[in-house]
Design a protein around this motif. Structure first.
Motif, PDB file in Angstrom:
ATOM      1  N   THR A   1       6.711  -3.249  -3.447  1.00 58.40           N
ATOM      2  CA  THR A   1       6.313  -1.871  -3.158  1.00 58.40           C
ATOM      3  C   THR A   1       6.209  -0.981  -4.391  1.00 58.40           C
ATOM      4  O   THR A   1       5.201  -0.283  -4.561  1.00 58.40           O
ATOM      5  CB  THR A   1       7.278  -1.244  -2.134  1.00 58.40           C
ATOM      6  OG1 THR A   1       7.319  -2.060  -0.973  1.00 58.40           O
ATOM      7  CG2 THR A   1       6.823   0.153  -1.753  1.00 58.40           C
TER       8      THR A   1
ATOM      9  N   VAL B   1      -3.502   2.047  -7.348  1.00 56.15           N
ATOM     10  CA  VAL B   1      -4.654   1.164  -7.508  1.00 56.15           C
ATOM     11  C   VAL B   1      -5.852   1.931  -8.051  1.00 56.15           C
ATOM     12  O   VAL B   1      -6.526   1.497  -9.002  1.00 56.15           O
ATOM     13  CB  VAL B   1      -5.009   0.488  -6.167  1.00 56.15           C
ATOM     14  CG1 VAL B   1      -6.352  -0.237  -6.272  1.00 56.15           C
ATOM     15  CG2 VAL B   1      -3.911  -0.479  -5.758  1.00 56.15           C
TER      16      VAL B   1
ATOM     17  N   THR C   1       2.952  -1.126  -7.036  1.00 57.07           N
ATOM     18  CA  THR C   1       1.604  -0.627  -6.773  1.00 57.07           C
ATOM     19  C   THR C   1       1.627   0.256  -5.537  1.00 57.07           C
ATOM     20  O   THR C   1       2.670   0.571  -4.990  1.00 57.07           O
ATOM     21  CB  THR C   1       0.624  -1.806  -6.589  1.00 57.07           C
ATOM     22  OG1 THR C   1      -0.703  -1.320  -6.505  1.00 57.07           O
ATOM     23  CG2 THR C   1       0.954  -2.610  -5.344  1.00 57.07           C
ATOM     24  N   GLY C   2       0.471   0.678  -5.100  1.00 57.53           N
ATOM     25  CA  GLY C   2       0.295   1.572  -3.969  1.00 57.53           C
ATOM     26  C   GLY C   2      -1.160   1.997  -3.959  1.00 57.53           C
ATOM     27  O   GLY C   2      -1.885   1.798  -4.942  1.00 57.53           O
ATOM     28  N   VAL C   3      -1.586   2.592  -2.877  1.00 58.61           N
ATOM     29  CA  VAL C   3      -2.990   2.997  -2.778  1.00 58.61           C
ATOM     30  C   VAL C   3      -3.368   3.928  -3.922  1.00 58.61           C
ATOM     31  O   VAL C   3      -4.421   3.773  -4.567  1.00 58.61           O
ATOM     32  CB  VAL C   3      -3.252   3.668  -1.420  1.00 58.61           C
ATOM     33  CG1 VAL C   3      -4.672   4.216  -1.371  1.00 58.61           C
ATOM     34  CG2 VAL C   3      -3.020   2.691  -0.280  1.00 58.61           C
ATOM     35  N   ASP C   4      -2.514   4.913  -4.209  1.00 60.23           N
ATOM     36  CA  ASP C   4      -2.804   5.847  -5.296  1.00 60.23           C
ATOM     37  C   ASP C   4      -2.815   5.155  -6.642  1.00 60.23           C
ATOM     38  O   ASP C   4      -3.688   5.390  -7.496  1.00 60.23           O
ATOM     39  CB  ASP C   4      -1.781   6.989  -5.292  1.00 60.23           C
ATOM     40  CG  ASP C   4      -0.349   6.496  -5.350  1.00 60.23           C
ATOM     41  OD1 ASP C   4      -0.097   5.324  -4.992  1.00 60.23           O
ATOM     42  OD2 ASP C   4       0.524   7.282  -5.756  1.00 60.23           O
TER      43      ASP C   4
ATOM     44  N   VAL D   1      -2.428  -5.628  -8.107  1.00 61.04           N
ATOM     45  CA  VAL D   1      -2.123  -5.793  -6.686  1.00 61.04           C
ATOM     46  C   VAL D   1      -1.714  -7.228  -6.384  1.00 61.04           C
ATOM     47  O   VAL D   1      -0.727  -7.481  -5.682  1.00 61.04           O
ATOM     48  CB  VAL D   1      -3.337  -5.390  -5.823  1.00 61.04           C
ATOM     49  CG1 VAL D   1      -3.079  -5.710  -4.350  1.00 61.04           C
ATOM     50  CG2 VAL D   1      -3.646  -3.914  -5.989  1.00 61.04           C
TER      51      VAL D   1
ATOM     52  N   PRO E   1       0.794  -1.244   0.000  1.00 62.39           N
ATOM     53  CA  PRO E   1       0.000   0.000   0.000  1.00 62.39           C
ATOM     54  C   PRO E   1       0.819   1.282   0.000  1.00 62.39           C
ATOM     55  O   PRO E   1       0.264   2.362  -0.209  1.00 62.39           O
ATOM     56  CB  PRO E   1      -0.820  -0.111   1.290  1.00 62.39           C
ATOM     57  CG  PRO E   1      -0.010  -0.973   2.184  1.00 62.39           C
ATOM     58  CD  PRO E   1       0.722  -1.941   1.300  1.00 62.39           C
TER      59      PRO E   1
END
Length: 246
Positions: free
Chosen positions: A93, A101, A96-99, A117, A61
Protein backbone atom coordinates in the motif's frame (compact mmCIF):
# COMPACT_ATOMS: atom_id res chain seq x y z
CA UNK A 1 20.84 24.09 22.78
CA UNK A 2 23.20 23.33 19.87
CA UNK A 3 22.45 23.78 16.20
CA UNK A 4 22.06 20.04 15.58
CA UNK A 5 19.69 19.60 18.52
CA UNK A 6 17.59 22.54 17.36
CA UNK A 7 17.58 21.17 13.81
CA UNK A 8 16.52 17.76 15.06
CA UNK A 9 13.62 19.20 17.07
CA UNK A 10 12.53 21.15 14.00
CA UNK A 11 12.75 17.97 11.92
CA UNK A 12 10.67 16.04 14.45
CA UNK A 13 8.01 18.74 14.38
CA UNK A 14 7.99 18.89 10.57
CA UNK A 15 7.72 15.11 10.30
CA UNK A 16 4.89 15.05 12.83
CA UNK A 17 2.99 17.70 10.88
CA UNK A 18 3.58 15.81 7.64
CA UNK A 19 2.40 12.43 8.90
CA UNK A 20 -0.52 13.61 11.08
CA UNK A 21 -3.12 13.99 8.27
CA UNK A 22 -2.20 10.61 6.77
CA UNK A 23 -2.22 8.92 10.15
CA UNK A 24 -5.69 10.36 10.75
CA UNK A 25 -6.80 9.10 7.33
CA UNK A 26 -5.44 5.63 8.08
CA UNK A 27 -7.25 5.41 11.42
CA UNK A 28 -10.49 6.58 9.83
CA UNK A 29 -10.11 3.95 7.07
CA UNK A 30 -9.61 1.29 9.75
CA UNK A 31 -12.68 2.48 11.63
CA UNK A 32 -14.76 2.73 8.46
CA UNK A 33 -13.86 -0.81 7.35
CA UNK A 34 -14.67 -2.04 10.84
CA UNK A 35 -18.22 -0.68 10.84
CA UNK A 36 -19.09 -0.68 7.13
CA UNK A 37 -18.28 -4.26 6.16
CA UNK A 38 -20.61 -7.12 7.13
CA UNK A 39 -19.64 -9.15 10.22
CA UNK A 40 -16.96 -11.71 9.38
CA UNK A 41 -16.37 -10.29 5.89
CA UNK A 42 -12.65 -9.58 6.40
CA UNK A 43 -12.11 -12.93 8.11
CA UNK A 44 -13.71 -14.73 5.17
CA UNK A 45 -12.08 -12.73 2.39
CA UNK A 46 -8.57 -11.99 3.71
CA UNK A 47 -7.60 -15.46 4.84
CA UNK A 48 -6.69 -18.61 2.97
CA UNK A 49 -5.12 -19.17 -0.41
CA UNK A 50 -6.13 -15.93 -2.09
CA UNK A 51 -6.28 -13.74 1.01
CA UNK A 52 -2.87 -12.19 0.36
CA UNK A 53 -3.72 -11.42 -3.27
CA UNK A 54 -7.00 -9.76 -2.29
CA UNK A 55 -5.31 -7.68 0.42
CA UNK A 56 -2.60 -6.49 -1.97
CA UNK A 57 -5.18 -5.69 -4.65
CA UNK A 58 -7.10 -3.68 -2.04
CA UNK A 59 -4.01 -1.83 -0.88
CA UNK A 60 -2.23 -0.86 -4.11
CA UNK A 61 -4.72 1.83 -5.26
CA UNK A 62 -5.26 3.31 -1.78
CA UNK A 63 -3.55 6.69 -1.20
CA UNK A 64 -2.14 5.73 2.21
CA UNK A 65 1.45 6.50 3.20
CA UNK A 66 3.77 4.52 5.46
CA UNK A 67 2.18 5.79 8.68
CA UNK A 68 -1.41 5.86 7.44
CA UNK A 69 -1.25 2.24 6.33
CA UNK A 70 -0.28 1.00 9.81
CA UNK A 71 -3.62 1.63 11.55
CA UNK A 72 -5.48 0.43 8.47
CA UNK A 73 -3.46 -2.80 8.31
CA UNK A 74 -3.73 -3.33 12.06
CA UNK A 75 -7.48 -2.82 11.78
CA UNK A 76 -7.68 -5.53 9.11
CA UNK A 77 -5.71 -7.90 11.34
CA UNK A 78 -7.96 -7.20 14.32
CA UNK A 79 -11.04 -7.86 12.21
CA UNK A 80 -9.77 -11.30 11.19
CA UNK A 81 -7.31 -10.92 8.28
CA UNK A 82 -4.47 -13.45 8.25
CA UNK A 83 -0.92 -12.39 9.05
CA UNK A 84 0.04 -12.85 5.40
CA UNK A 85 -2.82 -10.68 4.14
CA UNK A 86 -2.01 -7.99 6.71
CA UNK A 87 1.71 -8.01 5.84
CA UNK A 88 0.99 -7.96 2.09
CA UNK A 89 -1.29 -4.96 2.62
CA UNK A 90 1.35 -3.17 4.72
CA UNK A 91 4.11 -3.77 2.15
CA UNK A 92 2.26 -2.88 -1.04
CA UNK A 93 0.00 0.00 0.00
CA UNK A 94 2.54 2.72 0.90
CA UNK A 95 4.66 2.08 -2.19
CA UNK A 96 2.05 3.40 -4.58
CA UNK A 97 -1.51 4.65 -4.99
CA UNK A 98 -3.70 6.17 -7.65
CA UNK A 99 -2.27 9.64 -7.01
CA UNK A 100 1.31 8.38 -6.88
CA UNK A 101 0.97 6.57 -10.21
CA UNK A 102 -0.02 9.72 -12.09
CA UNK A 103 2.67 11.81 -10.39
CA UNK A 104 5.27 9.14 -11.24
CA UNK A 105 4.14 9.12 -14.87
CA UNK A 106 4.36 12.91 -15.01
CA UNK A 107 7.88 13.12 -13.57
CA UNK A 108 9.46 9.86 -14.73
CA UNK A 109 7.29 8.48 -17.54
CA UNK A 110 4.67 5.74 -17.77
CA UNK A 111 7.10 2.78 -17.99
CA UNK A 112 8.62 3.88 -14.66
CA UNK A 113 5.18 4.41 -13.10
CA UNK A 114 3.89 0.99 -14.23
CA UNK A 115 7.06 -0.70 -13.01
CA UNK A 116 6.48 0.94 -9.63
CA UNK A 117 2.98 -0.57 -9.48
CA UNK A 118 4.25 -4.00 -10.49
CA UNK A 119 7.00 -3.77 -7.86
CA UNK A 120 4.41 -2.97 -5.18
CA UNK A 121 2.24 -5.91 -6.27
CA UNK A 122 5.12 -8.39 -6.40
CA UNK A 123 6.78 -7.37 -3.12
CA UNK A 124 3.42 -7.32 -1.34
CA UNK A 125 2.43 -10.77 -2.60
CA UNK A 126 5.86 -12.30 -1.91
CA UNK A 127 6.05 -10.75 1.56
CA UNK A 128 2.51 -11.83 2.42
CA UNK A 129 2.99 -15.39 1.18
CA UNK A 130 6.26 -15.64 3.11
CA UNK A 131 4.51 -14.41 6.26
CA UNK A 132 1.76 -17.02 5.79
CA UNK A 133 4.36 -19.74 5.19
CA UNK A 134 6.38 -18.73 8.26
CA UNK A 135 3.21 -18.63 10.34
CA UNK A 136 1.64 -21.77 8.87
CA UNK A 137 1.69 -23.84 12.07
CA UNK A 138 0.21 -21.06 14.17
CA UNK A 139 -2.38 -20.20 11.54
CA UNK A 140 -3.48 -23.81 11.21
CA UNK A 141 -4.16 -23.92 14.94
CA UNK A 142 -6.05 -20.62 14.93
CA UNK A 143 -9.46 -21.54 16.23
CA UNK A 144 -10.45 -18.04 17.27
CA UNK A 145 -14.14 -17.64 16.61
CA UNK A 146 -15.70 -14.62 15.08
CA UNK A 147 -16.71 -12.01 17.66
CA UNK A 148 -19.92 -13.03 19.38
CA UNK A 149 -21.05 -9.47 19.94
CA UNK A 150 -22.67 -7.41 17.24
CA UNK A 151 -20.62 -4.45 16.08
CA UNK A 152 -22.54 -1.20 16.33
CA UNK A 153 -22.75 0.40 12.89
CA UNK A 154 -22.41 4.01 13.95
CA UNK A 155 -19.96 6.89 14.14
CA UNK A 156 -19.23 6.32 17.81
CA UNK A 157 -18.06 2.75 17.21
CA UNK A 158 -15.99 3.89 14.23
CA UNK A 159 -14.18 6.50 16.33
CA UNK A 160 -13.75 4.07 19.23
CA UNK A 161 -12.09 1.51 16.98
CA UNK A 162 -9.86 4.17 15.37
CA UNK A 163 -8.67 5.50 18.73
CA UNK A 164 -8.03 1.96 19.97
CA UNK A 165 -5.70 1.37 17.02
CA UNK A 166 -3.81 4.61 17.72
CA UNK A 167 -3.33 3.66 21.38
CA UNK A 168 -1.67 0.45 20.24
CA UNK A 169 0.96 2.05 18.00
CA UNK A 170 1.67 5.53 19.37
CA UNK A 171 4.92 4.55 21.13
CA UNK A 172 6.37 3.14 17.93
CA UNK A 173 5.24 6.20 16.00
CA UNK A 174 7.36 8.32 18.37
CA UNK A 175 10.32 6.00 17.84
CA UNK A 176 9.90 6.30 14.07
CA UNK A 177 9.70 10.09 14.20
CA UNK A 178 12.91 10.27 16.24
CA UNK A 179 14.75 7.87 13.90
CA UNK A 180 13.66 9.82 10.83
CA UNK A 181 14.68 13.13 12.43
CA UNK A 182 18.13 11.70 13.22
CA UNK A 183 18.59 10.83 9.54
CA UNK A 184 17.43 14.28 8.44
CA UNK A 185 19.77 15.95 10.93
CA UNK A 186 22.98 13.95 10.63
CA UNK A 187 23.00 12.66 7.05
CA UNK A 188 24.34 15.49 4.85
CA UNK A 189 22.26 16.81 1.97
CA UNK A 190 25.01 15.77 -0.44
CA UNK A 191 24.80 12.10 0.58
CA UNK A 192 22.60 10.92 -2.29
CA UNK A 193 24.70 12.75 -4.84
CA UNK A 194 27.92 11.38 -3.37
CA UNK A 195 26.87 7.74 -3.50
CA UNK A 196 25.59 7.98 -7.08
CA UNK A 197 29.13 7.91 -8.44
CA UNK A 198 30.19 4.75 -6.60
CA UNK A 199 28.54 2.15 -8.81
CA UNK A 200 24.97 0.95 -9.10
CA UNK A 201 25.11 -1.73 -6.41
CA UNK A 202 26.79 0.50 -3.83
CA UNK A 203 24.30 3.26 -4.60
CA UNK A 204 21.34 0.94 -4.16
CA UNK A 205 22.56 -0.47 -0.85
CA UNK A 206 23.39 3.00 0.51
CA UNK A 207 20.02 4.38 -0.58
CA UNK A 208 18.27 1.37 0.98
CA UNK A 209 19.99 1.83 4.35
CA UNK A 210 19.20 5.53 4.53
CA UNK A 211 15.68 5.35 3.05
CA UNK A 212 14.24 2.72 5.41
CA UNK A 213 13.95 4.94 8.52
CA UNK A 214 12.91 8.05 6.56
CA UNK A 215 9.34 9.31 6.51
CA UNK A 216 8.57 9.89 2.82
CA UNK A 217 5.13 9.29 1.34
CA UNK A 218 4.71 7.61 -2.04
CA UNK A 219 3.63 10.77 -3.86
CA UNK A 220 6.09 13.19 -2.26
CA UNK A 221 9.00 10.81 -2.92
CA UNK A 222 8.52 10.97 -6.71
CA UNK A 223 9.81 14.52 -7.36
CA UNK A 224 12.70 13.81 -4.97
CA UNK A 225 13.62 10.69 -6.94
CA UNK A 226 13.27 12.59 -10.21
CA UNK A 227 15.72 15.21 -8.92
CA UNK A 228 18.15 12.45 -7.91
CA UNK A 229 17.97 10.89 -11.39
CA UNK A 230 18.49 14.29 -13.00
CA UNK A 231 21.54 14.72 -10.75
CA UNK A 232 23.10 11.48 -11.97
CA UNK A 233 21.70 8.83 -9.63
CA UNK A 234 21.18 5.42 -11.32
CA UNK A 235 17.55 4.68 -12.12
CA UNK A 236 17.78 1.46 -10.10
CA UNK A 237 18.78 3.40 -7.00
CA UNK A 238 15.84 5.74 -7.56
CA UNK A 239 13.51 2.73 -7.65
CA UNK A 240 15.01 1.54 -4.37
CA UNK A 241 14.33 4.97 -2.87
CA UNK A 242 10.72 4.95 -4.12
CA UNK A 243 10.13 1.50 -2.61
CA UNK A 244 12.12 1.71 0.63
CA UNK A 245 11.35 5.32 1.57
CA UNK A 246 7.56 4.92 1.70
Amino acid sequence: MGINESHMLDSMWDITLALAPWLLLGTLVAGLLHVALPPGFIRRQLRGRFGVLKAVALGVPLPLCSCGVIPAGLGLKRDGASNGASIGFLISTPQTGVDSVFVSASFLGWPFALFKVVAALVTGIVGGLFADWADADTDSMDTEAEPSHTVERNLQEMLRHSLDVIRTIWVWLVVGIVASALIHTYVPDSFFGDVSGRGDLVSMVAILVVSLPLYVCATASVPIAAAFVAGGMPVGAAIVFLMAGP
